[in-house]
Design an enzyme around this catalytic site. Sequence first.
Site, PDB file in Angstrom:
ATOM      1  N   CYS A 105     -24.800 -12.802 -82.311  1.00  0.00           N
ATOM      2  CA  CYS A 105     -25.211 -11.742 -81.392  1.00  0.00           C
ATOM      3  C   CYS A 105     -24.277 -10.520 -81.468  1.00  0.00           C
ATOM      4  CB  CYS A 105     -25.360 -12.312 -79.990  1.00  0.00           C
ATOM      5  SG  CYS A 105     -26.530 -11.382 -79.017  1.00  0.00           S
TER       6      CYS A 105
ATOM      7  N   GLU B 276     -24.410 -21.622 -79.695  1.00  0.00           N
ATOM      8  CA  GLU B 276     -23.407 -22.355 -78.907  1.00  0.00           C
ATOM      9  C   GLU B 276     -23.943 -22.746 -77.538  1.00  0.00           C
ATOM     10  OE1 GLU B 276     -23.526 -19.205 -79.415  1.00  0.00           O
ATOM     11  OE2 GLU B 276     -22.988 -18.124 -77.592  1.00  0.00           O
TER      12      GLU B 276
ATOM     13  N   HIS C  51     -27.819 -17.340 -79.707  1.00  0.00           N
ATOM     14  CA  HIS C  51     -26.585 -18.014 -79.270  1.00  0.00           C
ATOM     15  C   HIS C  51     -26.663 -19.516 -79.518  1.00  0.00           C
ATOM     16  CE1 HIS C  51     -24.506 -14.783 -76.931  1.00  0.00           C
ATOM     17  NE2 HIS C  51     -25.702 -14.238 -77.029  1.00  0.00           N
TER      18      HIS C  51
HETATM   19  N1  GLN Z   1     -26.259  -6.430 -76.258  1.00  0.00           N
HETATM   20  C1  GLN Z   1     -24.976  -6.842 -76.716  1.00  0.00           C
HETATM   21  C2  GLN Z   1     -24.336  -5.777 -77.622  1.00  0.00           C
HETATM   22  O1  GLN Z   1     -24.961  -4.830 -77.952  1.00  0.00           O
HETATM   23  C3  GLN Z   1     -25.061  -8.152 -77.460  1.00  0.00           C
HETATM   24  C4  GLN Z   1     -25.529  -9.241 -76.536  1.00  0.00           C
HETATM   25  C5  GLN Z   1     -24.978 -10.587 -76.822  1.00  0.00           C
HETATM   26  O2  GLN Z   1     -24.021 -10.752 -77.579  1.00  0.00           O
HETATM   27  N2  GLN Z   1     -25.546 -11.577 -76.188  1.00  0.00           N
HETATM   28  O3  GLN Z   1     -23.222  -5.907 -77.986  1.00  0.00           O
END
Ligand code: GLN
Length: 201
Positions: free
Chosen positions: A87, A180, A178
């Site tokens: 992410c 995890e 995610h």
């Molecule tokens: N929206 C976040 C970003 O732009 C990422 C979201 C996340 O890691 N769950 O960094």
Amino acid sequence: MNDRSWPRIGVLAIQGDYAAHADALTECGAIPSLVKIGEDLRPDGRSLDGLVLPGGESTTMLKFLEKHQFFDVLKDYCETHPVFATCAGAILIAREVRHPAQRSLGVLDAVVERNAYGRQIDSTILQAETSLPGGPLEMVFIRAPRIAEVGPGVEVLARREGSAVLVRQGKILAATFHPELSVDRRVHKAFVKAVIEAIRK
Ligand code: GLN
């Protein structure tokens, strides 16, 4: 003494859900080590065998990296070691970041659009096909980025609505969701296996 069948894997612990990654790594037979500053990549003078860049808020992580002269050190590490980015971590390692544009480590040949699936309230859990063995995989998306483009050296291991959500490029594994936060440990296991293989080479 470190038994090499138990790789030492760092988790970037600036911000975000690094604790869940550390637990997942332990479950997969690795020794997690929290990384807050550049020196933490080489505890005892020897480099960690791999590194996880967790989800969270990429802008906050980026500001911290720049403020603490950690950006270039981390980039060097990610260019030469196994890395698993999820992410916000995937945003940090991308070649190009859009919506809005921001600086990135540029080690994954991909263009990533931030918050591309909507706002926090639109975060979602899906089951999707993956080329990892074992059938469909649960994927938890939280304000997820979208991988808009990947280079020719990037293997797509899973997709959501046609866009890559789990990719591999050499020693780099990246997910826009995610893993995890799910019980299924296949993605972390695949990373730990890749780290062990890299140690043996
Ligand atoms: N929206 C976040 C970003 O732009 C990422 C979201 C996340 O890691 N769950 O960094």
